[in-house]
Scaffold this active site. Sequence first.
Site, PDB file in Angstrom:
ATOM      1  N   ASP A  19     -20.544  77.735  58.496  1.00 18.46           N
ATOM      2  CA  ASP A  19     -21.385  78.487  59.420  1.00 18.46           C
ATOM      3  C   ASP A  19     -21.809  79.715  58.633  1.00 18.46           C
ATOM      4  O   ASP A  19     -21.002  80.619  58.407  1.00 18.46           O
ATOM      5  CB  ASP A  19     -20.578  78.898  60.666  1.00 18.46           C
ATOM      6  CG  ASP A  19     -21.480  79.533  61.701  1.00 18.46           C
ATOM      7  OD1 ASP A  19     -22.235  80.453  61.339  1.00 18.46           O
ATOM      8  OD2 ASP A  19     -21.438  79.110  62.863  1.00 18.46           O
ATOM      9  N   HIS A  20     -23.069  79.739  58.184  1.00 20.60           N
ATOM     10  CA  HIS A  20     -23.417  80.762  57.205  1.00 20.60           C
ATOM     11  C   HIS A  20     -23.329  82.181  57.767  1.00 20.60           C
ATOM     12  O   HIS A  20     -23.231  83.142  57.021  1.00 20.60           O
ATOM     13  CB  HIS A  20     -24.775  80.465  56.540  1.00 20.60           C
ATOM     14  CG  HIS A  20     -25.969  80.801  57.366  1.00 20.60           C
ATOM     15  ND1 HIS A  20     -26.425  79.987  58.351  1.00 20.60           N
ATOM     16  CD2 HIS A  20     -26.808  81.864  57.338  1.00 20.60           C
ATOM     17  CE1 HIS A  20     -27.505  80.529  58.900  1.00 20.60           C
ATOM     18  NE2 HIS A  20     -27.766  81.676  58.310  1.00 20.60           N
ATOM     19  N   LYS A  69     -37.463  90.604  63.622  1.00 21.03           N
ATOM     20  CA  LYS A  69     -36.207  89.948  63.258  1.00 21.03           C
ATOM     21  C   LYS A  69     -35.073  90.969  63.298  1.00 21.03           C
ATOM     22  O   LYS A  69     -35.227  92.091  62.809  1.00 21.03           O
ATOM     23  CB  LYS A  69     -36.331  89.372  61.837  1.00 21.03           C
ATOM     24  CG  LYS A  69     -35.071  88.628  61.370  1.00 21.03           C
ATOM     25  CD  LYS A  69     -35.324  87.913  60.047  1.00 21.03           C
ATOM     26  CE  LYS A  69     -34.044  87.376  59.409  1.00 21.03           C
ATOM     27  NZ  LYS A  69     -33.504  86.198  60.093  1.00 21.03           N
ATOM     28  N   GLU A  84     -35.601  86.583  66.347  1.00 17.61           N
ATOM     29  CA  GLU A  84     -36.332  86.085  65.179  1.00 17.61           C
ATOM     30  C   GLU A  84     -37.815  86.188  65.464  1.00 17.61           C
ATOM     31  O   GLU A  84     -38.241  85.922  66.588  1.00 17.61           O
ATOM     32  CB  GLU A  84     -35.963  84.622  64.902  1.00 17.61           C
ATOM     33  CG  GLU A  84     -34.528  84.448  64.483  1.00 17.61           C
ATOM     34  CD  GLU A  84     -34.235  83.048  63.989  1.00 17.61           C
ATOM     35  OE1 GLU A  84     -35.170  82.232  63.869  1.00 17.61           O
ATOM     36  OE2 GLU A  84     -33.061  82.768  63.730  1.00 17.61           O
ATOM     37  N   HIS A 139     -23.408  80.064  65.299  1.00 20.10           N
ATOM     38  CA  HIS A 139     -23.484  81.420  64.737  1.00 20.10           C
ATOM     39  C   HIS A 139     -23.074  82.516  65.737  1.00 20.10           C
ATOM     40  O   HIS A 139     -22.286  83.399  65.421  1.00 20.10           O
ATOM     41  CB  HIS A 139     -24.898  81.734  64.262  1.00 20.10           C
ATOM     42  CG  HIS A 139     -25.474  80.702  63.337  1.00 20.10           C
ATOM     43  ND1 HIS A 139     -24.707  79.984  62.454  1.00 20.10           N
ATOM     44  CD2 HIS A 139     -26.743  80.266  63.152  1.00 20.10           C
ATOM     45  CE1 HIS A 139     -25.490  79.158  61.778  1.00 20.10           C
ATOM     46  NE2 HIS A 139     -26.725  79.313  62.182  1.00 20.10           N
TER      47      HIS A 139
HETATM   48  C1  BG6 Z   1     -30.131  78.339  61.211  1.00 19.41           C
HETATM   49  C2  BG6 Z   1     -30.952  77.877  62.378  1.00 19.41           C
HETATM   50  O1  BG6 Z   1     -28.820  77.830  61.317  1.00 19.41           O
HETATM   51  O2  BG6 Z   1     -30.074  79.754  61.194  1.00 19.41           O
HETATM   52  C3  BG6 Z   1     -32.346  78.482  62.333  1.00 19.41           C
HETATM   53  O3  BG6 Z   1     -31.054  76.459  62.361  1.00 19.41           O
HETATM   54  C4  BG6 Z   1     -32.269  79.977  62.205  1.00 19.41           C
HETATM   55  O4  BG6 Z   1     -33.098  78.115  63.487  1.00 19.41           O
HETATM   56  C5  BG6 Z   1     -31.340  80.377  61.058  1.00 19.41           C
HETATM   57  O5  BG6 Z   1     -33.564  80.495  61.991  1.00 19.41           O
HETATM   58  C6  BG6 Z   1     -31.128  81.870  61.037  1.00 19.41           C
HETATM   59  O6  BG6 Z   1     -30.433  82.238  59.893  1.00 19.41           O
HETATM   60  P1  BG6 Z   1     -30.618  83.707  59.285  1.00 19.41           P
HETATM   61  O7  BG6 Z   1     -29.567  83.799  58.236  1.00 19.41           O
HETATM   62  O8  BG6 Z   1     -32.022  83.794  58.784  1.00 19.41           O
HETATM   63  O9  BG6 Z   1     -30.394  84.640  60.428  1.00 19.41           O
END
Ligand code: BG6
Length: 507
Positions: A194-195, A363, A233, A258
């Site tokens: 989960d990044h 964002k 976003e 997330h």
């Molecule tokens: C992804 C989603 O896991 O995370 C996307 O599938 C989303 O829809 C993205 O835009 C957001 O990641 P970050 O790191 O740009 O906030």
Amino acid sequence: MSNPFRESLLSRQAPETCTVVIFGATGDLTHRKLIPALYNLAEDGDLPPGLRVIGFARREKSDEAFRDELEKICREVSRQGVNDALWKNFSERVFYHQSEFQDEAGYRALGARLDTIDAESGSKPNRLYYVASAPEYFDDILLNLKKAGLSEAKPEGWSRVIVEKPFGKDLKSARALNEVVNGTFQEKDTYRIDHYLGKETAQNIMVLRFANAIFEPLWNSDHIDHVQITCAEDLGMEGGRGGYYDSSGALRDMVQNHLLQLLALVAMEPPTDLSADGVRDEKVKVFRSLRPIRGEDVAKYVVRGQYTAGSIKNREVVGYRQEDRVNPQSQTEAYVALNFFIDTWRWSNVPFYLRMGKRLAKKGTEISVHFKNPPQVLFNRESGQDDRNVLVMRIQPDEGISLRMLSKLPGAALKMEAVKMDFHYSTSFGKASPEAYERLLLDAMAGDATLFARRDEVENAWKFIDDIENAWHGGTPPPMAEYPAGSWGPPEADELLARSGRVWRRL
Ligand code: BG6
């Protein structure tokens, strides 16, 4: 030179040299995130020496063509640019392996290739498999790795798997995937990525709470009025994502993983230690304590919405239903706001508000903790002002932490105004934070699963989400709210807070 910022939070074990095999090597994630992350680690001197990468995908391609394609994109997106000599050195250790995901022979050939690479380099047979393909191939990849004998560690080495999102689309499919994963790799060798957990500011939530004396004593229902989590976003369905997104929606795409992960870090009890299970035991308790939102309550506590045409940064954009590959009658939400509770002693009756939306005004992801008003005597009596202290953790962009408090305005009259104590990562530490994938890849190479989701976390998070999805797709679904692209979401989401006299924090 090693990055001092990363070192302070680096895994407890050292990352080990291995071969990273990426399934779905020609996809966007590999191009824009994984390869640039590995390259930047090399640039910072953090990549274990001799590490190799094999891209596994269906299209015919030579190693050279694969390297050229990666170089082109890396030059576009790498946070530190690309240094020619370093790229040459890095890319010589990047290879391409062509195979269908369903073709067992392709995996046997991969095994032979891995053995040759290990023999030539004289390094240990450590393998890190990264499942980054489209989700419909996850099972095939895992089962074929097992059939080809690749999931089992060789003597002297290890064999681990990173599984990308989406991890299922409901509890049932997540359980089924977990059965396949656990039938192939041991849980200790499984890294569900989960990044958001790799973002510096997400990691800092624990440090802020448990390494400072002033916050934790106040971190409970005696002092906190409510908590907000916002992920805004400005992007819509760029890059042909409409098809995937329309079958998923905001709740599944971002909240199940997330945002609930961020919530767990904010709401969990102090872990007994910083081991992977120490931390994850506490996070899973948060998921298990989420008060379910079911049936008619869904219309009351959850708002879903879609954007209509509007303008973002002076650019006209189409509405959600007009986006490429989105069903013109779509009932999928591009925005969701929830009001929920965590039934633990600490959080008894503290409302949590969470919102996520595409095509919002800008964002930004942040968590704000809104403290209770001080006793209404002395200054604040009848002031009519919002006197609350608010602690904001900005996850991105402009990562940092701020604390809002009241101060006396200079002058003879006793007037007060809200002021902000503000900490910015960039100015305090002098450089941008590393990308989330850099940290997480290193952790997997080091065998540290703290920042990855455990099976019970994923399944308990899905339980909470499934109740809401079931009400949305049941007999009398609540209406779909609308908001113009470029706004801050539908008015119904404001009403969710307004009925208890609260408002969303403006980012
Ligand atoms: C992804 C989603 O896991 O995370 C996307 O599938 C989303 O829809 C993205 O835009 C957001 O990641 P970050 O790191 O740009 O906030």
